[in-house]
Scaffold this active site. Structure first.
Site, PDB file in Angstrom:
ATOM      1  N   ASP A  62       0.873  -1.173   0.000  1.00 18.67           N
ATOM      2  CA  ASP A  62       0.000   0.000   0.000  1.00 18.67           C
ATOM      3  C   ASP A  62       0.914   1.228   0.000  1.00 18.67           C
ATOM      4  O   ASP A  62       1.638   1.474   0.978  1.00 18.67           O
ATOM      5  CB  ASP A  62      -0.879  -0.054   1.270  1.00 18.67           C
ATOM      6  N   HIS A  63       0.845   1.988  -1.079  1.00 20.44           N
ATOM      7  CA  HIS A  63       1.789   3.105  -1.233  1.00 20.44           C
ATOM      8  C   HIS A  63       1.497   4.241  -0.238  1.00 20.44           C
ATOM      9  O   HIS A  63       2.313   5.148  -0.060  1.00 20.44           O
ATOM     10  CB  HIS A  63       1.739   3.627  -2.673  1.00 20.44           C
TER      11      HIS A  63
END
Ligand code: CAO
Length: 414
Positions: free
Chosen positions: A386-387
């Site tokens: 998850d950036h």
């Protein structure tokens, strides 16, 4: 004959109108929803007592109405066939009056959403269920955040029109090339496929995924593993140690060094919650679809214990014997397709976790070492993260360290 529709006694002195579901001139059949009202933090639909045409409406959204207050007048009709047809055309979510009765009952049975205080009428809940839409994903535009039919239609158009378009398109194309024996075969999704499908769709849509690809030399690891397994074959109780168990053990090591990869993002509190336990879910391919049992408290387990647990949980998954507890509490997931094939893939994060590791098939490749090509067993792997939680540089640090551990498992000891 004109029928007066009054506010029924629902155990409250008065209630607020959340939605008026009909207009003057609309044709309704008995049990069609007329008005949605708020009752004890849920939404109740007042059904039509007769079939007919709406003649007058005396309430509007936001009105607080008391018991016995006149809400509408309906001119009763006897021509039910005609009314049912009209309804089918006007609203393709209402199919017949029997279905409508189910809608009214659904207010009590729809426990999924009740705790979460979602405002939506039974008809809207039914629409959402039919279209496989989670009401939690929709910001209601109605009064008090009530989710309306229009909200559902809009959401469905944005998110699912590709799906609908494709299905129709394929069927039309097949119709042109018609050969009776080639009629398409419909296979119903299993329960697991329906649940995991909707979760995967939500995770893919809601999490900004980045996938970092890498590969590592596992020649020595595999030499050791095979040797260890062959040495112990004579022992009846011996459970061979799998490649996956070394990968799990190495990931535990990486997570201890980089705890952010073992975290949950709390969007409402603008925080990242670092899990203290390391619990790794393993994706298992079963006849009915994908299941993810969870290996718990991995900080304290050695490779043999991990290997035994994977074997045990994967067997349970394949034989439909997993308990709910065995599938809960994961903080990181590994999906291994290595035993099947492929050179790389982008695994979808298993929310609320922040990362997932994909393992592909190890193959012998010529690797340039000391001025010579040498045949080495290379394992491809991919980390989706998850950036919002992990930066690209950290993603690369994770895969570097994991690669290092797997290429020289002595590093696990230091
Ligand atoms: N590269 C090359 N060969 C591999 C490998 C890899 N990465 N991983 C496993 N193998 C080979 C090994 O030769 C192994 O046999 P040996 O250990 O005797 O040498 C053989 O494949 C069998 O491995 P396995 O896959 O049955 O066992 P596992 O412990 O590696 O995996 C499990 C167990 C549960 C992960 C697996 O059975 C499974 O279900 N995989 C599919 C998961 C899946 O569908 N993921 C996709 C999710 S997204 O839709």
């Amino acid at each position: 004959m004109d029928i007066e529709v009054c506010m029924p006694d629902i155990g409250m002195k008065c209630a607020e109108v959340i939605e008026v579901l009909v207009q003057v001139g609309d044709k309704v059949i008995k049990e069609d929803g007329l008005v949605s009202i708020e009752s004890h933090k849920s939404v109740l639909e007042i059904p039509s007592p007769v079939s007919g045409i709406i003649k007058n409406i005396y309430v509007k959204i936001g009105d607080t109405i008391s018991v016995n207050k006149l809400m509408m007048i309906i001119a009763e009709s006897c021509d039910k066939n005609n009314l049912i047809k009209t309804n089918k055309i006007n609203n393709n979510c209402i199919v017949n009056s029997a279905d409508q009765l189910n809608i009214n009952n659904s207010i009590n049975s729809d426990n999924n959403y009740q705790d979460k205080e979602i405002y939506a009428s039974p008809i809207v809940r039914r629409m959402a269920r039919k279209l496989n839409i989670n009401l939690l994903d929709i910001a209601g535009s109605g009064r008090k955040g009530c989710v309306t039919k229009e909200d559902i239609t809009k959401y469905n158009t944005i998110h699912n029109d590709i799906n609908i378009y494709n299905t129709k398109d394929i069927l039309v194309k097949q119709d042109n090339l018609k050969n009776k024996n080639d009629d398409p075969e419909y296979q119903l999704l299993t329960g697991i496929q329906k649940i995991s499908g909707s979760r995967l769709l939500n995770n893919w849509k809601n999490i900004p995924h980045v996938t970092q690809f890498d590969e590592t030399d596992i020649t020595e690891l595999e030499d050791f593993r095979k040797l260890y397994n062959s040495r112990n074959l004579a022992n009846k109780n011996f459970q061979k140690i799998s490649l996956l168990s070394f990968i799990v053990k190495s990931v535990v090591h990486v997570l201890l060094k980089y705890p952010r990869f073992n975290s949950v993002l709390d969007v409402n509190k603008n925080s990242i919650i670092l899990n203290k336990n390391i619990n790794i879910g393993i994706a298992v391919d079963t006849q009915d679809g994908l299941l993810v049992p969870v290996l718990k408290n991995l900080k304290y387990k050695n490779v043999s214990e991990i290997s035994y647990e994977i074997f045990d949980l994967a067997n349970k998954a394949k034989n439909n014997q997993l308990s709910v507890l065995e599938m809960q509490g994961g903080s990181f997931t590994i999906s291994s397709l290595g035993g099947i094939g492929g050179t790389g893939f982008t695994p979808i994060i298993n929310a609320p976790e922040s990362c997932i590791l994909g393992i592909s098939k190890a193959t012998i490749k010529p690797i340039w070492i000391n001025n010579k090509f040498r045949p080495r067993l290379m394992l491809p792997f991919s980390l989706s993260y998850d950036h919002r939680v992990i930066d690209g540089a950290d993603g690369a640090r994770f895969t570097n360290f994991l690669g290092l551990l797997l290429s020289d498992i002595r590093t696990l000891l230091v």
